[in-house]
Design a protein around this motif. Structure first.
Motif, PDB file in Angstrom:
ATOM      1  N   LEU A  15      83.081  44.976  14.391  1.00 58.75           N
ATOM      2  CA  LEU A  15      82.798  44.241  13.169  1.00 58.75           C
ATOM      3  C   LEU A  15      81.650  43.256  13.284  1.00 58.75           C
ATOM      4  CD1 LEU A  15      86.506  43.534  12.182  1.00 58.75           C
ATOM      5  CD2 LEU A  15      84.945  45.052  10.987  1.00 58.75           C
ATOM      6  N   SER A  16      81.369  42.781  14.488  1.00 55.65           N
ATOM      7  CA  SER A  16      80.380  41.715  14.638  1.00 55.65           C
ATOM      8  C   SER A  16      78.985  42.072  14.132  1.00 55.65           C
ATOM      9  CB  SER A  16      80.315  41.239  16.095  1.00 55.65           C
ATOM     10  OG  SER A  16      79.978  42.299  16.969  1.00 55.65           O
ATOM     11  N   PRO A  17      78.510  43.334  14.225  1.00 57.28           N
ATOM     12  CA  PRO A  17      77.196  43.612  13.635  1.00 57.28           C
ATOM     13  C   PRO A  17      77.161  43.375  12.127  1.00 57.28           C
ATOM     14  CG  PRO A  17      77.806  45.357  15.172  1.00 57.28           C
ATOM     15  CD  PRO A  17      79.023  44.511  14.969  1.00 57.28           C
ATOM     16  N   LEU A  18      78.288  43.572  11.444  1.00 62.22           N
ATOM     17  CA  LEU A  18      78.365  43.344  10.008  1.00 62.22           C
ATOM     18  C   LEU A  18      78.795  41.924   9.676  1.00 62.22           C
ATOM     19  CD1 LEU A  18      80.189  46.637   8.926  1.00 62.22           C
ATOM     20  CD2 LEU A  18      77.746  46.168   8.882  1.00 62.22           C
ATOM     21  N   TRP A 189      86.398  46.106   5.920  1.00 62.85           N
ATOM     22  CA  TRP A 189      85.265  45.184   5.818  1.00 62.85           C
ATOM     23  C   TRP A 189      84.121  45.824   5.032  1.00 62.85           C
ATOM     24  CZ3 TRP A 189      84.839  40.090   6.924  1.00 62.85           C
ATOM     25  CH2 TRP A 189      83.562  39.538   6.822  1.00 62.85           C
ATOM     26  N   GLN A 190      83.857  47.083   5.300  1.00 68.02           N
ATOM     27  CA  GLN A 190      82.785  47.774   4.582  1.00 68.02           C
ATOM     28  C   GLN A 190      83.091  47.851   3.083  1.00 68.02           C
ATOM     29  OE1 GLN A 190      82.933  51.344   6.967  1.00 68.02           O
ATOM     30  NE2 GLN A 190      81.070  50.803   8.105  1.00 68.02           N
ATOM     31  N   ALA A 191      84.358  48.084   2.732  1.00 67.03           N
ATOM     32  CA  ALA A 191      84.737  48.143   1.322  1.00 67.03           C
ATOM     33  C   ALA A 191      84.559  46.788   0.650  1.00 67.03           C
ATOM     34  CB  ALA A 191      86.185  48.612   1.190  1.00 67.03           C
ATOM     35  N   LEU A 192      84.908  45.720   1.356  1.00 69.49           N
ATOM     36  CA  LEU A 192      84.729  44.383   0.787  1.00 69.49           C
ATOM     37  C   LEU A 192      83.261  44.074   0.544  1.00 69.49           C
ATOM     38  CD1 LEU A 192      87.381  42.420   2.876  1.00 69.49           C
ATOM     39  CD2 LEU A 192      87.484  42.940   0.432  1.00 69.49           C
TER      40      LEU A 192
END
Length: 260
Positions: A15-18, A189-192
């Motif tokens: 998740l850290s790259p995003l 996270w991508q959906a948010l």
């Protein structure tokens, strides 16, 4: 008690790259992961956080309902972050889409915030739920907490098996709560991010593919649509119900399937 091995570091690396500021925390027990993150935000700690609890002693669902969980039997976690979509309408549906797609094709969505497991005969049982809560931020905007609870271990057999809760291990007998979290975290996270940019519209077709209610007779708590036939959702995520008096648009409330 089963010893669970949570992939906290792997999740953070994913998740850290995003989300460079995101922290991933796993605790043995808390009252409610949603409550904990909301209280932190009220105290001024608004850094993004994924908080997982092996056991919640005061877990909550919609309408103040309790959510019971035991270590290993359930996956209970919350994701908190400052959040500013143009419209909040349909957020729980978009979250549901991300979670269902990450888990299994048999996981369906019951408007507005439940995940159900559908069997080969079309019978559904509740697998989990989503609870989204927010608090205002001092400089404007809101801090959102997306709470998710999923049954992992199968519930004990009861006389009324059709109304018993469903569990992820019915789909995969080896699936654990940590493994389920590993499937869900990045798509969530991508959906948010996508919802914050574009709202519910990009999720509408994906929701329709998982819609448990569409075409079914339903009861609702809306006075002008006590019963009817569910007809999907609109571009803002409101439920459409065909009634003898016409189609009604339902934005909040409770909806149950009416037995045929």
């Amino acid at each position: 008690m089963t010893c669970l091995h949570w992939p906290a570091e792997q999740l953070w690396e994913q998740l850290s790259p995003l989300a460079p500021a995101l922290s991933v925390e796993v605790v043995a027990q808390t009252g409610s992961t949603n409550t904990e993150l909301l209280e932190r935000a009220r105290r001024g700690d608004t850094a993004p956080c994924l908080l997982v609890a092996e056991h919640q002693s005061a877990g909550r669902g919609r309408q103040g309902r309790s959510w019971q969980s035991l270590p290993g039997d359930s996956l209970t976690f919350s994701l908190g972050l400052p959040y500013a979509p143009a419209s909040w309408s349909g957020l729980s549906l978009a979250v549901g889409v991300a979670v269902a797609e990450a888990l299994h094709e048999q996981v369906k969505l019951k408007w507005p915030n439940d995940l159900w497991l559908l069997d080969d005969h079309g019978h559904g049982r509740k697998l989990g739920g989503i609870l989204i809560e927010t608090v205002p931020l001092p400089g404007g905007g809101r801090f959102a907490v997306i709470g998710i609870g999923l049954n992992v271990a199968r519930a004990p057999e009861t006389a009324d098996a059709r109304n018993a809760a469903a569990a992820l291990r019915e789909l995969d007998g080896q699936l654990s709560a940590p493994a389920a979290l590993g499937r869900i975290a990045l798509p969530l996270w991508q959906a948010l991010q996508a919802f914050e940019r574009e709202g519910f519209r990009p999720f509408a077709a994906r929701y329709a593919a998982r819609d448990l209610l569409r075409g079914r007779a339903v009861h609702t708590t809306q006075p002008d649509a006590p019963e009817g036939t569910a007809a999907g959702v609109d571009e803002e995520g409101a439920l459409l119900v065909h009634t003898p008096a016409g189609t009604r648009r339902i934005e909040s409330g409770e909806v149950s399937v009416r037995p045929c």
